[in-house]
Design an enzyme around this catalytic site. Structure first.
Site, PDB file in Angstrom:
ATOM      1  N   ASP A  62     -12.809  -5.990  -0.406  1.00 35.54           N
ATOM      2  CA  ASP A  62     -13.550  -7.254  -0.274  1.00 35.54           C
ATOM      3  C   ASP A  62     -14.871  -6.937   0.414  1.00 35.54           C
ATOM      4  OD1 ASP A  62     -11.242  -7.185   2.030  1.00 35.54           O
ATOM      5  OD2 ASP A  62     -13.174  -7.746   2.853  1.00 35.54           O
ATOM      6  N   GLU A 119       0.815  -1.211   0.000  1.00 37.95           N
ATOM      7  CA  GLU A 119       0.000   0.000   0.000  1.00 37.95           C
ATOM      8  C   GLU A 119       0.854   1.270   0.000  1.00 37.95           C
ATOM      9  OE1 GLU A 119      -3.879  -1.726   2.427  1.00 37.95           O
ATOM     10  OE2 GLU A 119      -2.246  -0.865   3.553  1.00 37.95           O
TER      11      GLU A 119
END
Ligand code: SAH
Length: 248
Positions: free
Chosen positions: A216, A12
């Site tokens: 998700d 990230e």
């Protein structure tokens, strides 16, 4: 004074690390704090690692050792609100520790400080919302390779403001997801760090906000792996949003 930028995972933070200029690194407690100029602003960039304790330590160090004036967390989360899809972004106007339950009542209050829902800085949150919108509308489709967008089913993501819940648990159970949605006010998504950073910032009086791209659906039904999403999409969202925020 510098702005602190925290991500939980290597993938990230990778692109931000490439972009920070005149950087000076300091390792404390195994974390690398990179001080430099990021998109024209004085910044300290750090990977916290995962979970509430990891981010609490990192936030404390950013404040005590690097004297940052504000902090932004950027990362991924599981969607809880039914309107959210993979690739949508949540900016927290408040955050709560869903595993903080000192009594039977589900207020999630942190004992002694008696706060359950930590309020993000309204101005920074609004600025972050605008930055994510700008990234999605003007840059996303040139930034993230088309095949990745297809793989993750991302077309025209949206950005919403609402509550983020944090706990030391990867939620991938539909029953747990529903429980969270029913018990937490205006809940949008679930992750593992935001509200712990928020508590530290609250205690020090440091303005903060949290940005999370949905990776998700916190329900064990996502058709690709979490790792493929952070590598193939999340890192671009993080860089794009932080760049737009710092250049705003
Ligand atoms: N797979 C890794 C752990 C990833 S934890 C390992 O085994 O080492 C997931 C990270 O993404 C955390 O930083 C958390 O904040 C965020 N996250 C994304 N989706 C999440 C979900 N459904 N529940 C909790 N955290 C989630």
């Amino acid at each position: 004074m510098a702005i602190g930028i925290i991500c939980a995972m290597e993938e990230e933070i990778a692109l931000l690390e490439q972009d920070i200029q005149s950087a000076d690194s300091t390792i404390i407690a195994g974390r690398t704090f990179i001080q430099g100029t990021l998109y024209g602003q004085e910044a300290v960039l750090v990977m916290s690692r995962i979970g509430k304790v990891a981010v609490a330590v990192t936030t404390t160090l950013l404040i005590e050792r690097f004297h940052v004036s504000q902090i932004v967390f950027a990362g991924t989360a599981g969607a809880v609100a039914p309107e959210l899809k993979v690739g949508d972004v949540v900016v927290a106007n408040q955050s709560v520790q869903h595993d903080m339950r000192p009594d039977e009542e589900l207020t999630f209050r942190v004992p002694l400080i008696e706060v359950g829902y930590f309020q993000s800085d309204p101005e920074l949150t609004q600025k972050a919302f605008g930055a994510v919108e700008e990234y999605i509308n003007n840059s996303l489709h040139n930034d993230i390779p088309q095949q990745h967008l297809q793989q993750f089913g991302i077309r025209q993501p949206k950005v919403v403001v609402g509550t983020i819940a944090s706990g030391d648990e990867f939620v991938c159970d539909p029953a747990k997801n529903t429980w969270l949605y029913e018990h937490i006010d205006n809940l949008k998504c679930v992750e593992m760090e935001g509200a712990a950073m928020a508590q530290v910032c609250y205690e020090y009086g440091i303005p903060f906000t949290i940005l999370r791209v949905i990776s998700d659906c916190a329900d064990n039904d996502t058709p690709f792996t979490f790792d493929s999403f952070i590598e193939g999409a999340a890192k671009y969202f993080t860089r794009g949003s932080i760049r737009a925020l710092l250049q705003a």
